[in-house]
Scaffold this motif. Sequence first.
Motif, PDB file in Angstrom:
ATOM      1  N   TYR A 135       3.163 -62.839  27.177  1.00 51.85           N
ATOM      2  CA  TYR A 135       3.970 -62.934  28.292  1.00 51.85           C
ATOM      3  C   TYR A 135       3.304 -63.423  29.463  1.00 51.85           C
ATOM      4  O   TYR A 135       2.388 -62.462  29.857  1.00 51.85           O
ATOM      5  CB  TYR A 135       4.813 -61.441  28.113  1.00 51.85           C
ATOM      6  CG  TYR A 135       5.990 -61.660  29.071  1.00 51.85           C
ATOM      7  CD1 TYR A 135       7.361 -61.819  28.576  1.00 51.85           C
ATOM      8  CD2 TYR A 135       5.982 -61.274  30.447  1.00 51.85           C
ATOM      9  CE1 TYR A 135       8.432 -61.794  29.385  1.00 51.85           C
ATOM     10  CE2 TYR A 135       7.284 -61.292  31.318  1.00 51.85           C
ATOM     11  CZ  TYR A 135       8.509 -61.747  30.457  1.00 51.85           C
ATOM     12  OH  TYR A 135       9.447 -61.684  31.510  1.00 51.85           O
TER      13      TYR A 135
ATOM     14  N   THR B  12       2.941 -63.304  33.339  1.00 56.20           N
ATOM     15  CA  THR B  12       3.479 -62.458  34.539  1.00 56.20           C
ATOM     16  C   THR B  12       2.397 -63.137  35.858  1.00 56.20           C
ATOM     17  O   THR B  12       1.312 -63.326  35.607  1.00 56.20           O
ATOM     18  CB  THR B  12       3.147 -61.182  34.591  1.00 56.20           C
ATOM     19  OG1 THR B  12       1.655 -60.902  34.329  1.00 56.20           O
ATOM     20  CG2 THR B  12       3.766 -60.459  33.505  1.00 56.20           C
TER      21      THR B  12
ATOM     22  N   HIS C 297      14.497 -59.432  36.925  1.00 60.18           N
ATOM     23  CA  HIS C 297      13.958 -58.899  35.789  1.00 60.18           C
ATOM     24  C   HIS C 297      14.803 -58.377  34.862  1.00 60.18           C
ATOM     25  O   HIS C 297      14.528 -58.262  33.692  1.00 60.18           O
ATOM     26  CB  HIS C 297      12.816 -57.791  36.414  1.00 60.18           C
ATOM     27  CG  HIS C 297      11.837 -58.412  37.225  1.00 60.18           C
ATOM     28  ND1 HIS C 297      11.062 -57.712  38.119  1.00 60.18           N
ATOM     29  CD2 HIS C 297      11.320 -59.588  37.346  1.00 60.18           C
ATOM     30  CE1 HIS C 297      10.194 -58.439  38.830  1.00 60.18           C
ATOM     31  NE2 HIS C 297      10.348 -59.625  38.406  1.00 60.18           N
ATOM     32  N   ARG C 298      15.804 -57.746  35.393  1.00 57.75           N
ATOM     33  CA  ARG C 298      16.837 -57.200  34.274  1.00 57.75           C
ATOM     34  C   ARG C 298      17.413 -58.219  33.508  1.00 57.75           C
ATOM     35  O   ARG C 298      17.465 -58.132  32.255  1.00 57.75           O
ATOM     36  CB  ARG C 298      18.030 -56.651  35.212  1.00 57.75           C
ATOM     37  CG  ARG C 298      17.706 -55.256  35.796  1.00 57.75           C
ATOM     38  CD  ARG C 298      19.185 -54.635  36.381  1.00 57.75           C
ATOM     39  NE  ARG C 298      19.850 -55.268  37.442  1.00 57.75           N
ATOM     40  CZ  ARG C 298      19.743 -55.412  38.727  1.00 57.75           C
ATOM     41  NH1 ARG C 298      18.717 -54.493  39.112  1.00 57.75           N
ATOM     42  NH2 ARG C 298      20.422 -56.094  39.419  1.00 57.75           N
TER      43      ARG C 298
ATOM     44  N   ASP D  18      14.653 -59.395  30.899  1.00 54.21           N
ATOM     45  CA  ASP D  18      14.776 -58.351  29.634  1.00 54.21           C
ATOM     46  C   ASP D  18      15.812 -58.649  28.606  1.00 54.21           C
ATOM     47  O   ASP D  18      15.832 -57.962  27.411  1.00 54.21           O
ATOM     48  CB  ASP D  18      14.320 -56.784  30.157  1.00 54.21           C
ATOM     49  CG  ASP D  18      13.200 -56.680  31.028  1.00 54.21           C
ATOM     50  OD1 ASP D  18      12.277 -57.514  30.785  1.00 54.21           O
ATOM     51  OD2 ASP D  18      12.952 -55.804  31.587  1.00 54.21           O
ATOM     52  N   ARG D  19      17.075 -58.976  29.159  1.00 51.99           N
ATOM     53  CA  ARG D  19      18.350 -59.120  28.255  1.00 51.99           C
ATOM     54  C   ARG D  19      18.230 -60.412  27.443  1.00 51.99           C
ATOM     55  O   ARG D  19      18.916 -60.452  26.331  1.00 51.99           O
ATOM     56  CB  ARG D  19      19.256 -58.816  29.088  1.00 51.99           C
ATOM     57  CG  ARG D  19      19.727 -57.605  29.658  1.00 51.99           C
ATOM     58  CD  ARG D  19      21.215 -57.434  30.139  1.00 51.99           C
ATOM     59  NE  ARG D  19      21.690 -58.382  31.049  1.00 51.99           N
ATOM     60  CZ  ARG D  19      21.682 -58.262  32.424  1.00 51.99           C
ATOM     61  NH1 ARG D  19      21.317 -56.787  33.046  1.00 51.99           N
ATOM     62  NH2 ARG D  19      22.032 -59.179  33.358  1.00 51.99           N
TER      63      ARG D  19
ATOM     64  N   ARG E  79       6.234 -53.215  37.423  1.00 52.39           N
ATOM     65  CA  ARG E  79       6.705 -53.936  36.381  1.00 52.39           C
ATOM     66  C   ARG E  79       5.559 -54.451  35.359  1.00 52.39           C
ATOM     67  O   ARG E  79       5.441 -54.034  34.199  1.00 52.39           O
ATOM     68  CB  ARG E  79       7.497 -54.901  36.856  1.00 52.39           C
ATOM     69  CG  ARG E  79       8.016 -55.836  35.523  1.00 52.39           C
ATOM     70  CD  ARG E  79       9.250 -56.951  36.126  1.00 52.39           C
ATOM     71  NE  ARG E  79       9.478 -57.804  34.853  1.00 52.39           N
ATOM     72  CZ  ARG E  79      10.441 -57.549  33.858  1.00 52.39           C
ATOM     73  NH1 ARG E  79      10.916 -56.162  33.883  1.00 52.39           N
ATOM     74  NH2 ARG E  79      10.634 -58.557  32.848  1.00 52.39           N
TER      75      ARG E  79
ATOM     76  N   LYS F 148       4.628 -54.577  31.585  1.00 52.27           N
ATOM     77  CA  LYS F 148       5.013 -55.960  31.028  1.00 52.27           C
ATOM     78  C   LYS F 148       4.083 -56.986  31.185  1.00 52.27           C
ATOM     79  O   LYS F 148       4.266 -57.978  30.207  1.00 52.27           O
ATOM     80  CB  LYS F 148       6.247 -56.064  32.222  1.00 52.27           C
ATOM     81  CG  LYS F 148       6.976 -57.575  31.705  1.00 52.27           C
ATOM     82  CD  LYS F 148       7.872 -57.115  30.436  1.00 52.27           C
ATOM     83  CE  LYS F 148       8.648 -58.309  30.017  1.00 52.27           C
ATOM     84  NZ  LYS F 148       9.621 -58.044  28.832  1.00 52.27           N
TER      85      LYS F 148
ATOM     86  N   GLN G 215       2.328 -58.055  24.228  1.00 52.08           N
ATOM     87  CA  GLN G 215       3.615 -57.840  24.043  1.00 52.08           C
ATOM     88  C   GLN G 215       4.310 -58.721  23.218  1.00 52.08           C
ATOM     89  O   GLN G 215       3.853 -60.004  23.040  1.00 52.08           O
ATOM     90  CB  GLN G 215       4.241 -57.991  25.392  1.00 52.08           C
ATOM     91  CG  GLN G 215       4.162 -56.942  26.385  1.00 52.08           C
ATOM     92  CD  GLN G 215       5.498 -56.185  26.932  1.00 52.08           C
ATOM     93  OE1 GLN G 215       6.564 -56.918  26.874  1.00 52.08           O
ATOM     94  NE2 GLN G 215       5.385 -55.095  27.274  1.00 52.08           N
TER      95      GLN G 215
END
Length: 559
Positions: free
Chosen positions: A297, A299, A495-496, A499-500, A548, A554, A559
């Motif tokens: 992932y 970042t 970010h929300r 994550d969905r 985060r 994250k 991950q």
Amino acid sequence: MLRPQYTSTRELISLDGLWNFEIVKAALQCEHPWTNAISDKVQIPVPASYNDIFLDPEVRNHVGWVKYQRRVRIPPGWAGRRVYVRCDAATHRGRIYVNQDLIIDHEGGYTPFDADVTDIANAGEEFQLTIAVSNELSNETIPPGKIETLPDGRRKQTYLHDFFNYAGLARSVWLYCVPTTHISDITINTSVDWTRSLGRIEYQLDVQTDDTTADLCAKVSVRDENGEYVADSEGLKNAINIPSVQLWQPGAAYLYKVTIELSCKNNSVLDVYHVSTGVRTVEVRGDQFLINNKPFYFTGFGKHEDTPIRGKGFDASYMVHDFELMSWLGANSFRTSHYPYAEEILDYADRHGVVVIDETAANHPCVVMWSIANEPASHEPGAREYFAPLVQLTRELDERPVCFANFGLATSEKDRITDLFDVLCLNRYYGWYESCGDLKMAESELEKDLRGWHEKYGKPMIMTEYGADTIAGLHSATVTPWSEEFQAQLLALYHRVFDRVPGVVGEQVWSFSDFQTSQLVFRVDGNKKGIFTRDRKPKNAAQVLRRRWLLDGKGNREQ
């Protein structure tokens, strides 16, 4: 083209420092005496962009050619070798003159070039070195632009990219020598046999020689990070197996030292070159991005080579500090936006396990994917015809995944080229350029957009740009664009959604730090989307990312 290197057969001298400097007036550019001596009354440091060094606005906004000049002496011990002058970059066109002779004319502002001066300048003697640099942009340059002549006769450069057109010798200049028969290029690819924990280094050597009858051979050896012998092989093209291989991992780099010795059979060594490389695998599988067979992932950030005063000039202090700040946040990656970076930066990323989405073909273990365009009009007629052969060529040259950064108008319904690529890289500004300040609408539009891409292609998605301009020190308890709180709220919104939505494998904020742009009404002293100010002070959003990526994990590499 191999970078200059000091070995038992090669030597190099840095030509960094103060050079005599001259602006070439527009009226003289066609017939200018390029090799005339330049006065030492005006000098400029190399490496650095020239625009912000002086206080004269005519220098900062100059359009056209400038000249750098100094005297250079070739060491007497270099007799019998080939001698080169190398520019690591000249933005955007560079000419090298030795005494009165033009040796090379190079276009491509962020790529290195060198000039063979062996037959012009003798060992032990001094020569005048002049490097002319033009910052002019056109529809054929990268980045593109155009020039218009104003009513008062001044020339004005306009461009369609959102960063200042810094120019000059922004990277180092070298004098170096190699043997007459030498290694001219090295290609290295790595792979892993997972069942046997066996690493494999495949190599191919290109050689340049004046003796076409020479019977050349090569020995290639590998040592670990402790300098201990691991394995070796012979031949200009072969492979080396590494038992119990130590992998190059994100956040945990491991580099092997590969030494190439070129020789004539039954004769002494002709040339030696060293390469540090890491053994790791990269793969796209479904909607996952895997490094060493593990989902990764991303970042991090999109970044610019941009600092106060130096412009795009390479600065090792800023480089190390920037990597320290990324580590403090828990960032594990960045994209070289939007041009080839100084190779010292990729070396540092190799050494520290930082993953790079790269925009130049420099072969480094940190580079896991090639990005061949930023925000093209991929929804317009002709896009597929233009990009298909570029993608094909990229795949022929290297096995790493290929991507481009898509922009908002090229929606999943309108885009014409995404199926050609391995990973979806999306630049989106819901809540800023679209639905500015309406965070509820921005969240809905972003989620709809991402789900549309995932349902259509099922490929990994990285948000390679998202953010908002933010004035450091501007605070508000309400939703107020340009405030530090708004920037933090906007990032949390994204970010929300990440994550969905399935298939999101990374987030790279635009941008790492504030940077200089052209003088526009909405660009007050540059682009202010940085998580850090231009002089690297954190804004509030830095704490959002740190919680985060680092504290909440994250950015965990597994991950």
